[in-house]
Structures are given as structure tokens and as C-alpha cells.
Design an enzyme around this catalytic site. Sequence first.
Site, PDB file in Angstrom:
ATOM      1  N   ASP A  13       1.091  -0.908   0.197  1.00 41.87           N
ATOM      2  CA  ASP A  13       0.019  -0.021   0.506  1.00 41.87           C
ATOM      3  C   ASP A  13       1.017   1.450  -0.012  1.00 41.87           C
ATOM      4  O   ASP A  13       1.712   1.152  -0.112  1.00 41.87           O
ATOM      5  CB  ASP A  13      -0.692  -0.339   1.392  1.00 41.87           C
ATOM      6  CG  ASP A  13      -2.138   1.110   1.024  1.00 41.87           C
ATOM      7  OD1 ASP A  13      -2.322   1.863  -0.145  1.00 41.87           O
ATOM      8  OD2 ASP A  13      -2.024   1.928   1.866  1.00 41.87           O
ATOM      9  N   SER A  14       0.051   2.413   0.251  1.00 42.10           N
ATOM     10  CA  SER A  14       0.571   3.461  -0.467  1.00 42.10           C
ATOM     11  C   SER A  14       1.584   3.794   1.340  1.00 42.10           C
ATOM     12  O   SER A  14       2.410   4.758   1.908  1.00 42.10           O
ATOM     13  CB  SER A  14       0.542   4.813  -0.271  1.00 42.10           C
ATOM     14  OG  SER A  14      -1.183   5.000   0.321  1.00 42.10           O
ATOM     15  N   CYS A  76      -4.263  -1.558  -1.438  1.00 44.02           N
ATOM     16  CA  CYS A  76      -4.531  -0.213  -2.036  1.00 44.02           C
ATOM     17  C   CYS A  76      -5.685   0.127  -3.342  1.00 44.02           C
ATOM     18  O   CYS A  76      -5.686  -0.848  -4.006  1.00 44.02           O
ATOM     19  CB  CYS A  76      -3.305  -0.041  -2.121  1.00 44.02           C
ATOM     20  SG  CYS A  76      -3.716   2.106  -2.516  1.00 44.02           S
ATOM     21  N   GLU A 157      -2.683   9.701   8.460  1.00 46.21           N
ATOM     22  CA  GLU A 157      -1.347   8.924   8.706  1.00 46.21           C
ATOM     23  C   GLU A 157      -1.210  10.204   9.199  1.00 46.21           C
ATOM     24  O   GLU A 157      -0.470   9.170  10.241  1.00 46.21           O
ATOM     25  CB  GLU A 157      -0.849   9.321   6.834  1.00 46.21           C
ATOM     26  CG  GLU A 157      -0.992   8.317   6.311  1.00 46.21           C
ATOM     27  CD  GLU A 157      -0.470   7.030   6.015  1.00 46.21           C
ATOM     28  OE1 GLU A 157       0.846   7.159   6.257  1.00 46.21           O
ATOM     29  OE2 GLU A 157      -0.540   6.638   5.665  1.00 46.21           O
ATOM     30  N   CYS A 189     -10.869   2.428   0.052  1.00 43.63           N
ATOM     31  CA  CYS A 189      -9.267   3.110   0.566  1.00 43.63           C
ATOM     32  C   CYS A 189      -8.752   2.386   1.711  1.00 43.63           C
ATOM     33  O   CYS A 189      -9.668   2.363   2.249  1.00 43.63           O
ATOM     34  CB  CYS A 189      -9.701   4.806   0.674  1.00 43.63           C
ATOM     35  SG  CYS A 189      -8.415   5.052   1.304  1.00 43.63           S
ATOM     36  N   HIS A 191      -7.352   2.999   3.639  1.00 44.69           N
ATOM     37  CA  HIS A 191      -7.004   3.383   5.098  1.00 44.69           C
ATOM     38  C   HIS A 191      -8.630   3.931   6.079  1.00 44.69           C
ATOM     39  O   HIS A 191      -8.472   3.689   7.127  1.00 44.69           O
ATOM     40  CB  HIS A 191      -7.191   5.412   4.686  1.00 44.69           C
ATOM     41  CG  HIS A 191      -4.846   5.090   4.717  1.00 44.69           C
ATOM     42  ND1 HIS A 191      -4.679   3.987   3.067  1.00 44.69           N
ATOM     43  CD2 HIS A 191      -3.816   5.668   5.292  1.00 44.69           C
ATOM     44  CE1 HIS A 191      -3.249   4.582   3.888  1.00 44.69           C
ATOM     45  NE2 HIS A 191      -3.321   5.391   4.642  1.00 44.69           N
TER      46      HIS A 191
HETATM   47  N1  DGL Z   1      -4.586   3.139   1.441  1.00 43.18           N
HETATM   48  C1  DGL Z   1      -4.798   3.272  -0.349  1.00 43.18           C
HETATM   49  C2  DGL Z   1      -5.642   3.693  -1.295  1.00 43.18           C
HETATM   50  O1  DGL Z   1      -7.022   2.551  -0.650  1.00 43.18           O
HETATM   51  C3  DGL Z   1      -4.027   4.688  -0.126  1.00 43.18           C
HETATM   52  C4  DGL Z   1      -4.601   5.846  -0.256  1.00 43.18           C
HETATM   53  C5  DGL Z   1      -3.481   7.231  -0.354  1.00 43.18           C
HETATM   54  O2  DGL Z   1      -2.210   6.705  -0.725  1.00 43.18           O
HETATM   55  O3  DGL Z   1      -4.359   7.865  -1.005  1.00 43.18           O
HETATM   56  O4  DGL Z   1      -6.591   4.267  -1.991  1.00 43.18           O
END
Ligand code: DGL
Length: 273
Positions: A13-14, A76, A157, A189, A191
Site C-alpha cells: 500500500d502507500s 490499496c 496518516e 480506500c 485506510h
Molecule cells: N490506502 C490507499 C487506497 O486504498 C491509498 C491512499 C493514498 O495513498 O492516497 O486508496
Amino acid sequence: MKMDANRPIGVFDSGVGGLTVAHALKQVMPEERMIYFGDTAHLPYGEKSPEAILHYADKITRFLMDQDCKTVVIACNSASSVAYGPLRDWYGTEVDIVNVIDPVVEYYLEHLAPAKVGVIGTKATIRSGAYEKKIKEKSPEAGVISRATPLLVPMIEEGFIFDNISNAIIRAYLSDEPLRSVEALILGCTHYPIIKNQISKFYDFSVEILDSAAIVARTVKDLLGEKDLLRRSGDGQKDVFYVSDYTPYFEKISGMFFEEKINLKKLDLWKDE
Ligand code: DGL
């Protein structure tokens, strides 16, 4: 040649978002070993172009393949929405690549369609229209309301999770009328499961909130099971978590998911570029 079931599962993931998927994978397959890559140096992916996201995702996928991973999970949505197709075409014969969008769409189609569903995600994910296209392809009568909610990733984050700031931002996004009256909401997402409880609370716990973590973990387990690649027992080797840059909250947030301190290493895959 039979593949070795003892090889690790690669997850990326990021940033911390993929930890929601990593945690769910460990819940359903505690004996599996995992190699995680959080591309914190390039976060947020949601603000990047499809070309940039594909460039990052390609490098990480090749790294995880070099680590001998038996499966690569793109944990992600932003990367799943723009990079899954090319990565599957390039590497799909060498390694199974799993994205986080298809399993959730399948779950919605099987259990909830054509209920009016909201999809919230990063700009990259919403711009790609991935959820809407995949849902409408199978259920043209489904009502899909997609909205980008770009402040949520930096908020998480930065560690704003259970406070007035996060509640105010969540309220501001979800109060928007069509989103307010959905019957189900997809957290598009990885997150967002971290703030799932606050989101449920906004809807007075009366809307089904679909998050990819548990659904994707089951998909990966089924896939490995079908190929007889499930590990029978652990060998004491620890999971490894790589980040492309140290961020203050990665380790802290990992504590929400894993009891033991994680084995965290910094690795810049792009330093020679
Ligand atoms: N967790 C990620 C997603 O599902 C990336 C969020 C990001 O880096 O903008 O899109």
C-alpha cells in the site's frame, strides 16, 4: 513444478492503510508469513496520476516477486484501480496478483445489489470509476454514488483518528445529500477501516459498511487453498514490514493491529532512479 507453500505473501500500500488488509490476512491465516511494503515516500497515491501510481506499484510488485512471494496483494484501492490490469498482464503468469476492488464488488452484487450504495475513496480511485463500472456491468439498475474524500488519508496518516478533527471531517463529507441517504457504503480506500466505527456512528449504525479487509482476506485464503498453497504451520520466521520512508505514525498505527512490535525496515526502492 509444484510451488512451495512456505513462501510468503506480499502485501503493499502507500502507507498504513494496507495494514488493515495485512491484519485481516493474519486473522484468517495466522501461520502465513508476510512481507509488507508501505510506500510512505510517495504517499498519498490518491493525488498522483495513473502513470505515477503504476510506476510505483510496478517496482514494488517486482520487489515482492524477488522476495519469492507466492501471491501479491495490492492492498490499496488507488493502485488496484489503475495498476491491477497492467500488473496482471505483465506478471500474472509468474505470481497471483489480488486487488482489493473485485472481491468487494462481488460481495455487494451477491448480498446487497441493487441497494443504493455509496463509494468513498481517494481522487485516483473515484476518478477511475472502477467500482461504478464493475457494479453497473453486472447490475445496471444499482444506484452507485461515488465521492472522493481526499482529506481522510492524510488525516489518518497524521494520527487524527478518534478526535473532534476526524469527526468533523467525516461529518462534512458524509452529510452531502446523496451520500447521506445510502443503504450501504463501500470504504473504497484501505485506510478507512481505521475510522470505520466513526463512519458507522455517523449513520447511527443503520447502514452496512463494507470494508475490503476481511472480504479480501477470505478471497486470498480461498485462492491459496484452491492451489494447495496454504501453509500448514508457521516456522517462527517473522513478518517483515518495509517502508520507503520513516513516518512518525507508521509504527504507532501498526500497534493498533499487531500485538508485538513489528519488524520495521526502511528501504528506498527508487534510490538509483
Ligand atoms: N490506502 C490507499 C487506497 O486504498 C491509498 C491512499 C493514498 O495513498 O492516497 O486508496
